[in-house]
Design a protein around this motif. Sequence first.
Motif, PDB file in Angstrom:
ATOM      1  N   THR A 197      -1.442  64.872  12.890  1.00 11.21           N
ATOM      2  CA  THR A 197      -2.655  64.265  13.765  1.00 11.21           C
ATOM      3  C   THR A 197      -3.970  64.243  13.744  1.00 11.21           C
ATOM      4  O   THR A 197      -4.766  64.242  12.985  1.00 11.21           O
ATOM      5  CB  THR A 197      -2.425  65.682  14.665  1.00 11.21           C
ATOM      6  OG1 THR A 197      -1.165  66.109  15.165  1.00 11.21           O
ATOM      7  CG2 THR A 197      -2.956  65.082  16.683  1.00 11.21           C
ATOM      8  N   THR A 198      -3.815  62.855  14.218  1.00 12.67           N
ATOM      9  CA  THR A 198      -5.489  62.158  14.077  1.00 12.67           C
ATOM     10  C   THR A 198      -5.894  62.113  15.660  1.00 12.67           C
ATOM     11  O   THR A 198      -5.216  61.433  16.378  1.00 12.67           O
ATOM     12  CB  THR A 198      -5.937  61.081  13.504  1.00 12.67           C
ATOM     13  OG1 THR A 198      -5.178  61.356  12.459  1.00 12.67           O
ATOM     14  CG2 THR A 198      -6.962  60.601  13.503  1.00 12.67           C
ATOM     15  N   ASN A 199      -6.737  61.994  15.693  1.00 11.05           N
ATOM     16  CA  ASN A 199      -8.016  61.935  17.127  1.00 11.05           C
ATOM     17  C   ASN A 199      -8.704  60.542  17.179  1.00 11.05           C
ATOM     18  O   ASN A 199      -9.049  60.657  16.139  1.00 11.05           O
ATOM     19  CB  ASN A 199      -9.125  62.960  17.597  1.00 11.05           C
ATOM     20  CG  ASN A 199      -9.210  62.687  18.658  1.00 11.05           C
ATOM     21  OD1 ASN A 199      -9.140  62.225  19.882  1.00 11.05           O
ATOM     22  ND2 ASN A 199     -10.520  63.311  19.449  1.00 11.05           N
ATOM     23  N   ALA A 237      -9.132  63.553  24.391  1.00 10.57           N
ATOM     24  CA  ALA A 237      -8.809  62.997  23.235  1.00 10.57           C
ATOM     25  C   ALA A 237      -7.976  62.340  23.637  1.00 10.57           C
ATOM     26  O   ALA A 237      -6.736  62.456  23.673  1.00 10.57           O
ATOM     27  CB  ALA A 237      -8.506  64.577  22.865  1.00 10.57           C
ATOM     28  N   PHE A 296      -4.619  61.750  20.523  1.00  9.50           N
ATOM     29  CA  PHE A 296      -4.072  62.102  19.522  1.00  9.50           C
ATOM     30  C   PHE A 296      -3.046  60.835  19.484  1.00  9.50           C
ATOM     31  O   PHE A 296      -1.786  60.931  20.151  1.00  9.50           O
ATOM     32  CB  PHE A 296      -3.336  63.985  19.620  1.00  9.50           C
ATOM     33  CG  PHE A 296      -4.572  64.745  20.162  1.00  9.50           C
ATOM     34  CD1 PHE A 296      -5.659  64.791  19.002  1.00  9.50           C
ATOM     35  CD2 PHE A 296      -4.580  65.255  21.135  1.00  9.50           C
ATOM     36  CE1 PHE A 296      -6.492  65.657  19.551  1.00  9.50           C
ATOM     37  CE2 PHE A 296      -5.663  66.252  21.274  1.00  9.50           C
ATOM     38  CZ  PHE A 296      -6.671  66.060  20.290  1.00  9.50           C
ATOM     39  N   ASP A 352      -3.118  71.913  22.482  1.00  8.11           N
ATOM     40  CA  ASP A 352      -4.095  70.549  21.642  1.00  8.11           C
ATOM     41  C   ASP A 352      -5.388  70.900  21.745  1.00  8.11           C
ATOM     42  O   ASP A 352      -5.995  70.496  21.438  1.00  8.11           O
ATOM     43  CB  ASP A 352      -3.195  69.217  21.628  1.00  8.11           C
ATOM     44  CG  ASP A 352      -1.689  70.101  21.233  1.00  8.11           C
ATOM     45  OD1 ASP A 352      -1.252  69.804  20.815  1.00  8.11           O
ATOM     46  OD2 ASP A 352      -0.472  69.135  21.864  1.00  8.11           O
ATOM     47  N   TYR A 398      -8.868  71.726  19.602  1.00  9.06           N
ATOM     48  CA  TYR A 398      -9.039  70.338  18.989  1.00  9.06           C
ATOM     49  C   TYR A 398     -10.924  70.786  19.509  1.00  9.06           C
ATOM     50  O   TYR A 398     -11.782  71.449  18.571  1.00  9.06           O
ATOM     51  CB  TYR A 398      -8.201  69.218  19.508  1.00  9.06           C
ATOM     52  CG  TYR A 398      -9.701  68.412  19.082  1.00  9.06           C
ATOM     53  CD1 TYR A 398      -9.589  67.938  17.531  1.00  9.06           C
ATOM     54  CD2 TYR A 398     -10.850  67.553  19.519  1.00  9.06           C
ATOM     55  CE1 TYR A 398     -10.314  66.738  17.507  1.00  9.06           C
ATOM     56  CE2 TYR A 398     -11.949  66.675  19.409  1.00  9.06           C
ATOM     57  CZ  TYR A 398     -10.990  66.099  18.329  1.00  9.06           C
ATOM     58  OH  TYR A 398     -12.178  65.263  17.058  1.00  9.06           O
ATOM     59  N   THR A 435       0.286  61.615  16.412  1.00 10.42           N
ATOM     60  CA  THR A 435       0.498  62.081  16.010  1.00 10.42           C
ATOM     61  C   THR A 435       1.997  61.338  14.878  1.00 10.42           C
ATOM     62  O   THR A 435       2.936  60.657  15.809  1.00 10.42           O
ATOM     63  CB  THR A 435       1.220  63.017  16.498  1.00 10.42           C
ATOM     64  OG1 THR A 435       0.280  63.900  16.707  1.00 10.42           O
ATOM     65  CG2 THR A 435       1.835  64.014  15.419  1.00 10.42           C
TER      66      THR A 435
END
Length: 108
Positions: free
Chosen positions: A103-105, A92, A94, A35, A39, A96
Amino acid sequence: IEQGVVLSTGRAFRSRGPNTTELSNGNEAWSGDADLFNYIQGLNIDPELASYNNATVVEFDFVPLTGHISFPFVFASEEYGQYQCNFSDAFAFFLTNTATGVTTNLAL
């Protein structure tokens, strides 16, 4: 830091400090995280990036009881000032949404 969780690519007990020498406890054979790699690659800041090593990950599921969550964090690296042109540390956070798969950081 008086309480919390320490994630380290070395020996976490050495994070107490003071840091008076280069710790460099990690192992280059320690794999990365897909992941995080995807990213970083998606940001296109390092077109020659072929692999990512020494990833430390914590994952958990939770159901929010409110519309607001907060996760204070500190990201630190002893490589700044010495190795930043040869190595790239990344962080990061994450989140989800398991219902939508989005999914957002949060660590921006």
